[in-house]
Design a protein around this motif. Structure first.
Motif, PDB file in Angstrom:
ATOM      1  N   GLY A 256       0.805  -1.217   0.000  1.00  0.00           N
ATOM      2  CA  GLY A 256       0.000   0.000   0.000  1.00  0.00           C
ATOM      3  C   GLY A 256       0.829   1.252   0.000  1.00  0.00           C
ATOM      4  N   CYS A 257       0.470   2.204  -0.885  1.00  0.00           N
ATOM      5  CA  CYS A 257       1.160   3.496  -0.918  1.00  0.00           C
ATOM      6  C   CYS A 257       0.195   4.542  -1.465  1.00  0.00           C
ATOM      7  CB  CYS A 257       2.405   3.413  -1.803  1.00  0.00           C
ATOM      8  SG  CYS A 257       3.306   4.981  -1.853  1.00  0.00           S
ATOM      9  N   PRO A 258       0.136   5.723  -0.816  1.00  0.00           N
ATOM     10  CA  PRO A 258      -0.775   6.767  -1.307  1.00  0.00           C
ATOM     11  C   PRO A 258      -0.178   7.571  -2.462  1.00  0.00           C
ATOM     12  CG  PRO A 258       0.340   7.549   0.655  1.00  0.00           C
ATOM     13  CD  PRO A 258       0.837   6.146   0.411  1.00  0.00           C
ATOM     14  N   LEU A 259       1.095   7.355  -2.779  1.00  0.00           N
ATOM     15  CA  LEU A 259       1.759   8.148  -3.820  1.00  0.00           C
ATOM     16  C   LEU A 259       1.738   7.395  -5.147  1.00  0.00           C
ATOM     17  CD1 LEU A 259       4.771   9.570  -1.769  1.00  0.00           C
ATOM     18  CD2 LEU A 259       2.380  10.271  -1.818  1.00  0.00           C
ATOM     19  N   ARG A 260       2.057   8.128  -6.210  1.00  0.00           N
ATOM     20  CA  ARG A 260       2.031   7.548  -7.560  1.00  0.00           C
ATOM     21  C   ARG A 260       3.246   8.037  -8.348  1.00  0.00           C
ATOM     22  NH1 ARG A 260      -1.055   5.240  -4.977  1.00  0.00           N
ATOM     23  NH2 ARG A 260      -3.240   4.712  -5.360  1.00  0.00           N
ATOM     24  N   CYS A 261       4.434   7.737  -7.883  1.00  0.00           N
ATOM     25  CA  CYS A 261       5.649   8.176  -8.573  1.00  0.00           C
ATOM     26  C   CYS A 261       5.717   7.467  -9.931  1.00  0.00           C
ATOM     27  CB  CYS A 261       6.882   7.823  -7.752  1.00  0.00           C
ATOM     28  SG  CYS A 261       6.763   8.310  -6.019  1.00  0.00           S
ATOM     29  N   GLY A 262       5.988   8.232 -10.976  1.00  0.00           N
ATOM     30  CA  GLY A 262       6.034   7.641 -12.312  1.00  0.00           C
ATOM     31  C   GLY A 262       7.082   6.558 -12.445  1.00  0.00           C
ATOM     32  N   TYR A 263       8.206   6.711 -11.721  1.00  0.00           N
ATOM     33  CA  TYR A 263       9.320   5.759 -11.838  1.00  0.00           C
ATOM     34  C   TYR A 263       9.161   4.543 -10.929  1.00  0.00           C
ATOM     35  CZ  TYR A 263      10.702   8.279  -7.619  1.00  0.00           C
ATOM     36  OH  TYR A 263      10.697   8.851  -6.386  1.00  0.00           O
ATOM     37  N   CYS A 264       8.090   4.517 -10.115  1.00  0.00           N
ATOM     38  CA  CYS A 264       7.947   3.435  -9.132  1.00  0.00           C
ATOM     39  C   CYS A 264       8.155   2.066  -9.797  1.00  0.00           C
ATOM     40  CB  CYS A 264       6.557   3.494  -8.500  1.00  0.00           C
ATOM     41  SG  CYS A 264       6.302   2.198  -7.280  1.00  0.00           S
ATOM     42  N   HIS A 265       9.118   1.314  -9.310  1.00  0.00           N
ATOM     43  CA  HIS A 265       9.353   0.001  -9.918  1.00  0.00           C
ATOM     44  C   HIS A 265       8.734  -1.130  -9.099  1.00  0.00           C
ATOM     45  CE1 HIS A 265      12.905   0.364  -7.270  1.00  0.00           C
ATOM     46  NE2 HIS A 265      12.752  -0.927  -7.125  1.00  0.00           N
TER      47      HIS A 265
ATOM     48  N   VAL B  35      12.933  11.991  -0.377  1.00  0.00           N
ATOM     49  CA  VAL B  35      12.591  13.385  -0.711  1.00  0.00           C
ATOM     50  C   VAL B  35      12.380  13.395  -2.219  1.00  0.00           C
ATOM     51  CG1 VAL B  35      13.292  15.790  -0.589  1.00  0.00           C
ATOM     52  CG2 VAL B  35      14.096  14.184   1.157  1.00  0.00           C
ATOM     53  N   LYS B  36      11.131  13.468  -2.620  1.00  0.00           N
ATOM     54  CA  LYS B  36      10.821  13.301  -4.049  1.00  0.00           C
ATOM     55  C   LYS B  36      11.254  14.496  -4.880  1.00  0.00           C
ATOM     56  CE  LYS B  36       8.698   9.429  -3.218  1.00  0.00           C
ATOM     57  NZ  LYS B  36       9.324   8.163  -3.633  1.00  0.00           N
ATOM     58  N   GLY B  37      11.199  15.678  -4.272  1.00  0.00           N
ATOM     59  CA  GLY B  37      11.551  16.889  -4.996  1.00  0.00           C
ATOM     60  C   GLY B  37      11.471  18.068  -4.045  1.00  0.00           C
TER      61      GLY B  37
ATOM     62  N   SER C  35       9.699  -1.354   5.062  1.00  0.00           N
ATOM     63  CA  SER C  35       9.759  -0.623   3.811  1.00  0.00           C
ATOM     64  C   SER C  35       8.448  -0.847   3.065  1.00  0.00           C
ATOM     65  CB  SER C  35      10.979  -1.104   3.004  1.00  0.00           C
ATOM     66  OG  SER C  35      11.196  -0.298   1.874  1.00  0.00           O
ATOM     67  N   GLY C  36       8.378  -0.394   1.827  1.00  0.00           N
ATOM     68  CA  GLY C  36       7.114  -0.571   1.102  1.00  0.00           C
ATOM     69  C   GLY C  36       7.305  -0.362  -0.378  1.00  0.00           C
ATOM     70  N   GLY C  37       6.180   0.088  -0.981  1.00  0.00           N
ATOM     71  CA  GLY C  37       5.000   0.745  -0.441  1.00  0.00           C
ATOM     72  C   GLY C  37       5.365   1.891   0.499  1.00  0.00           C
ATOM     73  N   GLU C  38       4.380   2.294   1.274  1.00  0.00           N
ATOM     74  CA  GLU C  38       4.599   3.311   2.306  1.00  0.00           C
ATOM     75  C   GLU C  38       4.195   2.695   3.641  1.00  0.00           C
ATOM     76  OE1 GLU C  38       6.005   6.407   2.773  1.00  0.00           O
ATOM     77  OE2 GLU C  38       5.480   5.786   4.796  1.00  0.00           O
TER      78      GLU C  38
ATOM     79  N   MET D 293       2.990  -2.945  -5.365  1.00  0.00           N
ATOM     80  CA  MET D 293       2.855  -2.673  -3.927  1.00  0.00           C
ATOM     81  C   MET D 293       1.994  -1.441  -3.654  1.00  0.00           C
ATOM     82  SD  MET D 293       6.440  -3.406  -2.035  1.00  0.00           S
ATOM     83  CE  MET D 293       7.521  -4.732  -2.570  1.00  0.00           C
ATOM     84  N   ILE D 294       1.505  -0.768  -4.689  1.00  0.00           N
ATOM     85  CA  ILE D 294       0.740   0.464  -4.476  1.00  0.00           C
ATOM     86  C   ILE D 294      -0.671   0.206  -3.922  1.00  0.00           C
ATOM     87  CG2 ILE D 294      -0.324   2.415  -5.662  1.00  0.00           C
ATOM     88  CD1 ILE D 294       2.200   2.691  -7.335  1.00  0.00           C
ATOM     89  N   PRO D 295      -1.453  -0.706  -4.467  1.00  0.00           N
ATOM     90  CA  PRO D 295      -2.820  -0.896  -3.925  1.00  0.00           C
ATOM     91  C   PRO D 295      -2.770  -1.297  -2.449  1.00  0.00           C
ATOM     92  CG  PRO D 295      -2.541  -2.054  -6.017  1.00  0.00           C
ATOM     93  CD  PRO D 295      -1.176  -1.626  -5.588  1.00  0.00           C
TER      94      PRO D 295
HETATM   95  S1  SF4 Z   1       6.162   2.756  -3.394  1.00  0.00           S
HETATM   96 FE1  SF4 Z   1       7.683   4.408  -3.339  1.00  0.00          FE
HETATM   97  S2  SF4 Z   1       8.201   4.803  -5.485  1.00  0.00           S
HETATM   98 FE2  SF4 Z   1       6.276   3.608  -5.458  1.00  0.00          FE
HETATM   99  S3  SF4 Z   1       4.644   5.155  -5.540  1.00  0.00           S
HETATM  100 FE3  SF4 Z   1       5.037   4.714  -3.372  1.00  0.00          FE
HETATM  101  S4  SF4 Z   1       6.559   6.253  -2.706  1.00  0.00           S
HETATM  102 FE4  SF4 Z   1       6.523   6.238  -4.959  1.00  0.00          FE
END
Ligand code: SF4
Length: 249
Positions: free
Chosen positions: A44-53, A138-140, A88-91, A57-59
């Motif tokens: 699970g992660c609330p972010l949507r980084c374009g490069y996320c590999h 730190v994303k940016g 680690s994660g995800g978030e 693990m996001i849902p």
């Molecule tokens: S898991 Fe990490 S890289 Fe992927 S969307 Fe979340 S914060 Fe961004």
């Protein structure tokens, strides 16, 4: 007797921990500085980084008690062998059960590390007294943070997390994943200098991997990718501003 009661209380309470585990690296020297550790990945992660590999693990989902039970059983076989456990994660701070899990890991005698992008400053602040080390993404810089992570309003929350970490005196590292779709070289330099100004002493620049990205356009070659010589020159310019600066590629 008092100690026994405390341990019983912890065991009783923590046996109901629910954490959605997405994976386990049983042994690593890379994820907690100078320690032999394992890494528990949480879903699970609330972010949507374009490069996320790790887009799988996001849902988010609710964890089942047996998932954490399996991690606990693994950890009980590693006492005296591993020094630390990294979440680690995800978030990982997305999960309310993290706090109880951290306390249980401490009670088993391990140090605890956390990888986070800092979107939940209140939860992080409550965790800090129980943590031994944090790697803060730190994303940016400023509003660029929101553009890069694909979610509005996160940069102010992240700023509160960074402030809490700086105030805590805890050993921590800031790290920025650099995809050249998101950054120019000058953006990286400005971001690094602003972190140094805030008091960050350990910083890592991590060049993004291009395979299996959340946004498939991040897997395409980028024209403004700097040369190795330009990157090395940047690192040389930035090194004096930190106690430790690493380029990971
Ligand atoms: S898991 Fe990490 S890289 Fe992927 S969307 Fe979340 S914060 Fe961004």
């Amino acid at each position: 007797m008092a100690m026994q009661t405390t341990l019983d209380d912890i065991t009783t309470k923590l046996s109901s921990v629910r954490l959605p585990t997405a994976g386990l690296v049983p042994m690593t020297t890379l994820d907690y500085p100078d320690h032999l550790a394992c890494v528990v990945f949480l879903q699970g992660c609330p972010l949507r980084c374009g490069y996320c590999h790790n887009p799988n693990m996001i849902p988010s989902r609710r964890g089942e008690p047996q998932e954490w039970q399996a991690i606990r059983e693994f950890l009980s076989t590693r006492q005296g062998l591993l020094e630390a456990v990294v979440f680690s994660g995800g978030e990982p701070t997305l999960n309310a059960g993290l706090s109880d899990a951290v306390k249980e890991v401490k009670a088993l005698g391990f140090k605890v590390g956390l990888h986070t992008a800092g979107p939940y400053p209140d939860r992080l602040t409550q965790l800090l007294p129980h943590l031994d080390w944090v790697g803060l993404d730190v994303k940016g810089r400023g509003k660029e943070f929101d553009r890069i992570c694909g979610r509005p309003g996160i940069w102010q929350l992240h700023a509160r997390s960074l402030e809490a970490l700086l105030d805590s005196g805890l050993n921590f590292e800031c790290r920025t994943t650099i995809h050249w779709k998101d950054f120019q070289l000058t953006d990286v330099e400005r971001l690094a200098l602003s972190l140094a100004d805030c008091g960050v002493r350990h910083y890592a620049l991590q060049v993004a991997r291009s395979e299996q990205c959340f946004d498939p356009t991040y897997s395409q070659p980028v024209a403004n990718t700097p040369s190795t010589a330009q990157m090395n020159a940047l690192v040389s310019r930035l090194k004096p501003y930190f106690d430790q600066l690493e380029l990971r590629q």
